[in-house]
Design a protein around this motif. Structure first.
Motif, PDB file in Angstrom:
ATOM      1  N   ARG A 148      51.741  -9.944  47.992  1.00  0.00           N
ATOM      2  CA  ARG A 148      52.423  -8.854  48.670  1.00  0.00           C
ATOM      3  C   ARG A 148      52.591  -7.695  47.695  1.00  0.00           C
ATOM      4  O   ARG A 148      53.004  -7.911  46.557  1.00  0.00           O
ATOM      5  N   PRO A 149      52.272  -6.480  48.124  1.00  0.00           N
ATOM      6  CA  PRO A 149      51.752  -6.052  49.420  1.00  0.00           C
ATOM      7  C   PRO A 149      50.243  -6.237  49.579  1.00  0.00           C
ATOM      8  O   PRO A 149      49.710  -5.949  50.645  1.00  0.00           O
ATOM      9  N   GLY A 150      49.557  -6.674  48.526  1.00  0.00           N
ATOM     10  CA  GLY A 150      48.132  -6.946  48.643  1.00  0.00           C
ATOM     11  C   GLY A 150      47.319  -5.711  48.992  1.00  0.00           C
ATOM     12  O   GLY A 150      47.657  -4.581  48.591  1.00  0.00           O
ATOM     13  N   ASN A 151      46.262  -5.918  49.792  1.00  0.00           N
ATOM     14  CA  ASN A 151      45.357  -4.798  50.099  1.00  0.00           C
ATOM     15  C   ASN A 151      45.978  -3.753  51.019  1.00  0.00           C
ATOM     16  O   ASN A 151      45.376  -2.706  51.276  1.00  0.00           O
ATOM     17  N   ALA A 152      47.189  -4.015  51.522  1.00  0.00           N
ATOM     18  CA  ALA A 152      47.883  -2.988  52.311  1.00  0.00           C
ATOM     19  C   ALA A 152      48.153  -1.758  51.452  1.00  0.00           C
ATOM     20  O   ALA A 152      48.235  -0.636  51.962  1.00  0.00           O
ATOM     21  N   LEU A 153      48.266  -1.954  50.137  1.00  0.00           N
ATOM     22  CA  LEU A 153      48.496  -0.834  49.232  1.00  0.00           C
ATOM     23  C   LEU A 153      47.259   0.064  49.134  1.00  0.00           C
ATOM     24  O   LEU A 153      47.360   1.224  48.755  1.00  0.00           O
ATOM     25  N   PHE A 154      46.112  -0.481  49.478  1.00  0.00           N
ATOM     26  CA  PHE A 154      44.875   0.304  49.537  1.00  0.00           C
ATOM     27  C   PHE A 154      44.719   0.982  50.894  1.00  0.00           C
ATOM     28  O   PHE A 154      44.420   2.175  50.984  1.00  0.00           O
ATOM     29  N   TRP A 155      44.952   0.233  51.974  1.00  0.00           N
ATOM     30  CA  TRP A 155      44.630   0.720  53.308  1.00  0.00           C
ATOM     31  C   TRP A 155      45.689   1.634  53.910  1.00  0.00           C
ATOM     32  O   TRP A 155      45.346   2.605  54.596  1.00  0.00           O
ATOM     33  N   LEU A 156      46.973   1.351  53.705  1.00  0.00           N
ATOM     34  CA  LEU A 156      47.996   2.176  54.351  1.00  0.00           C
ATOM     35  C   LEU A 156      47.907   3.649  53.952  1.00  0.00           C
ATOM     36  O   LEU A 156      47.926   4.532  54.829  1.00  0.00           O
ATOM     37  N   PRO A 157      47.781   3.979  52.654  1.00  0.00           N
ATOM     38  CA  PRO A 157      47.656   5.403  52.309  1.00  0.00           C
ATOM     39  C   PRO A 157      46.401   6.041  52.896  1.00  0.00           C
ATOM     40  O   PRO A 157      46.451   7.188  53.360  1.00  0.00           O
ATOM     41  N   LEU A 158      45.292   5.309  52.909  1.00  0.00           N
ATOM     42  CA  LEU A 158      44.061   5.869  53.459  1.00  0.00           C
ATOM     43  C   LEU A 158      44.178   6.134  54.956  1.00  0.00           C
ATOM     44  O   LEU A 158      43.798   7.200  55.454  1.00  0.00           O
ATOM     45  N   ILE A 159      44.682   5.145  55.692  1.00  0.00           N
ATOM     46  CA  ILE A 159      44.827   5.314  57.142  1.00  0.00           C
ATOM     47  C   ILE A 159      45.793   6.446  57.441  1.00  0.00           C
ATOM     48  O   ILE A 159      45.566   7.272  58.343  1.00  0.00           O
ATOM     49  N   ALA A 160      46.889   6.528  56.676  1.00  0.00           N
ATOM     50  CA  ALA A 160      47.862   7.600  56.874  1.00  0.00           C
ATOM     51  C   ALA A 160      47.236   8.964  56.607  1.00  0.00           C
ATOM     52  O   ALA A 160      47.501   9.934  57.317  1.00  0.00           O
ATOM     53  N   ALA A 161      46.365   9.047  55.592  1.00  0.00           N
ATOM     54  CA  ALA A 161      45.732  10.322  55.261  1.00  0.00           C
ATOM     55  C   ALA A 161      44.779  10.770  56.358  1.00  0.00           C
ATOM     56  O   ALA A 161      44.660  11.971  56.644  1.00  0.00           O
ATOM     57  N   TYR A 162      44.098   9.826  57.006  1.00  0.00           N
ATOM     58  CA  TYR A 162      43.101  10.169  58.028  1.00  0.00           C
ATOM     59  C   TYR A 162      43.679  10.286  59.439  1.00  0.00           C
ATOM     60  O   TYR A 162      43.011  10.798  60.339  1.00  0.00           O
ATOM     61  N   THR A 163      44.901   9.787  59.657  1.00  0.00           N
ATOM     62  CA  THR A 163      45.474   9.803  61.005  1.00  0.00           C
ATOM     63  C   THR A 163      46.829  10.493  61.095  1.00  0.00           C
ATOM     64  O   THR A 163      47.260  10.854  62.190  1.00  0.00           O
ATOM     65  N   GLY A 164      47.520  10.642  59.971  1.00  0.00           N
ATOM     66  CA  GLY A 164      48.873  11.193  60.006  1.00  0.00           C
ATOM     67  C   GLY A 164      49.880  10.226  60.599  1.00  0.00           C
ATOM     68  O   GLY A 164      51.004  10.620  60.918  1.00  0.00           O
ATOM     69  N   ALA A 165      49.517   8.955  60.747  1.00  0.00           N
ATOM     70  CA  ALA A 165      50.430   7.963  61.335  1.00  0.00           C
ATOM     71  C   ALA A 165      51.558   7.633  60.369  1.00  0.00           C
ATOM     72  O   ALA A 165      51.409   7.749  59.145  1.00  0.00           O
ATOM     73  N   ARG A 166      52.677   7.228  60.930  1.00  0.00           N
ATOM     74  CA  ARG A 166      53.805   6.796  60.112  1.00  0.00           C
ATOM     75  C   ARG A 166      53.485   5.459  59.452  1.00  0.00           C
ATOM     76  O   ARG A 166      52.726   4.666  59.987  1.00  0.00           O
ATOM     77  N   ARG A 167      54.112   5.208  58.322  1.00  0.00           N
ATOM     78  CA  ARG A 167      53.812   3.998  57.551  1.00  0.00           C
ATOM     79  C   ARG A 167      54.066   2.733  58.366  1.00  0.00           C
ATOM     80  O   ARG A 167      53.290   1.788  58.318  1.00  0.00           O
TER      81      ARG A 167
END
Length: 440
Positions: A258-277
């Motif tokens: 924990r948090p594992g690969n979420a630390l890689f994907w969450l910032p990227l997805i947020a940057a490309y979608t503007g979604a909340r964490r």
């Protein structure tokens, strides 16, 4: 507080119900605090039709109870049941007829008013876990008042009492810390207490809301500070590229635990979608979907007890940018069951699923020389997306569809937000991943 009665959808089964609070004076006769009847359908249109009949049955039940109460029928008499139907609501037989003596308004204490407020929430057609969280938060506001001022009669709470409470609250210590409560916590506590007192006004228990009369919110100041032109809460393009081009960022893709690969994907997805964490962290495999034309998207929705959205407009479909697919996002869901979570290593605690990701991301931005005081390292991607959308000419309404910002007028709420239009506009975004060297 005006609440429109409507079918309640069970968060797990999806079946709609009639839920209605029994008036307090009728509870000894009806024998229940709440009426709950299944409408036996998962289709909202069918539920609306069945709900009307069930609601009429419940109203007939209340009328019978009132008539029985007035007539003082003997305890052993049986009351005529309503028509036999899936929504039949008969008055219990042999119900004791001890008349309920409702407490006079001038004897009700704040805790008793809060209980009535809690009972009224079942008509709001919200999932059970939302009610539970609401009652915990608002109950804490009542507890703080009682701790500071005592469980006062509702009619004795006046603007002076409110001002005294606010002063004592601001001087009290934060839990487990040797510092006073933050002004934002004081403001939120007062606002929640004001909602309960507004309910008391709507119910005819008190004539005015003493918190509104005190104008305390003026003294506490605005919940949001005035924006300064030099206060950009998002990242610049150069900061984006610098973050995502770091070698230790690329290594996060294979991080375990924990948090594992979420630390890689969450910032990227947020940057490309503007979604909340939290919208990203709570995703299930079933939320990653594909249209008939092959376009992949994520569905942000609160259809499970462990999922939530901030506002009604937050429920939406968001296209997956081609860069995210090229980076291998679909590998996260490939071969998994629909009811599995995309990031199973994230556990929901007090600060949600994504709290641990925020705690891990902040020191990384500090190490890379990008951290700035007053800028939330994860939420900053939401600001960044809106800025980029303006720079490349994505229309505001499309940008709002993607990020889930509320419609500005009634006309905007009509119709659907076409995914194809969002996809078309998102192509205007520059490729962060290619610029950062994540894609060649």
């Amino acid at each position: 507080m005006a609440l429109i009665a409507q079918p309640f959808r069970h968060p797990d089964s999806g079946i709609y119900y009639l839920r209605r609070v029994v008036p307090e004076e009728l509870r000894p006769i009806v024998g229940k605090v709440e009426i709950r009847r299944s409408l036996r359908t998962r289709d909202y249109r069918q539920a609306k039709s069945a709900f009307a009949a069930a609601y009429a049955d419940s109203e007939r039940l209340f009328q019978q109870a009132r008539q029985r109460d007035r007539q003082g029928t003997a305890a052993g008499d049986q009351t005529e049941a309503v028509e036999d139907s899936p929504t039949q609501l008969p008055i219990p037989i042999n119900t004791p007829l001890t008349k309920h003596a409702p407490a006079a308004a001038n004897t009700l204490k704040l805790s008793q008013v809060f209980q009535r407020y809690a009972d009224s929430l079942v008509l709001a057609n919200k999932p059970e876990y939302v009610h539970r969280r609401h009652l915990i938060d608002y109950g804490r506001a009542v507890e703080r008042f009682v701790e500071a001022m005592g469980d006062l009669r509702i009619t004795t709470i006046d603007p002076i009492e409110v001002q005294t409470f606010a002063t004592r609250l601001s001087q009290s210590k934060a839990k487990g810390q040797d510092k006073p409560l933050a002004t934002s916590t004081v403001r939120l506590t007062i606002a929640r207490l004001s909602s309960i007192l507004s309910y008391a006004v709507d119910s005819g228990i008190i004539p005015t809301n003493p918190i509104s009369s005190s104008r305390l919110h003026k003294r506490l100041g605005s919940a949001k500070p005035k924006r300064r032109l030099d206060d950009d809460r998002g990242y610049t393009w150069s900061e984006l590229v610098r973050m995502f081009s770091q070698p230790d960022f690329a290594a996060l893709r294979h991080l375990q635990g924990r948090p594992g690969n979420a630390l890689f994907w969450l910032p990227l997805i947020a940057a490309y979608t503007g979604a909340r964490r939290e919208e990203i962290a709570q995703l299930y495999v079933s939320d990653v979907r594909q249209q008939d034309n092959g376009q992949w998207f994520i569905r942000i929705i609160d259809d499970r007890p462990d999922k939530s959205v901030k506002t009604d407009s937050s429920r939406r479909d968001v296209p997956l940018h081609d860069d995210l697919i090229a980076l291998g996002f679909l590998e996260l869901v490939k071969g998994k069951q629909a009811d599995a979570r995309v990031f199973p290593q994230l556990v929901k605690v007090a600060d949600g699923f994504a709290g641990i990701v925020s705690k891990g991301w902040r020191p990384l931005t500090q190490r890379w020389g990008i951290y700035r005081q007053g800028r939330n390292p994860l939420h900053a991607f939401r600001h960044t997306f809106k800025t980029l959308a303006r720079e490349v000419g994505i229309p505001k309404e499309v940008s709002d569809w993607i990020t889930g910002h509320a419609a500005e007028n009634e006309g905007d709420r009509y119709g659907v937000n076409p995914l194809s239009r969002m996809v078309e506009e998102m192509q205007k975004l520059p490729s962060i991943a290619r610029e950062a060297g994540l894609l060649t």
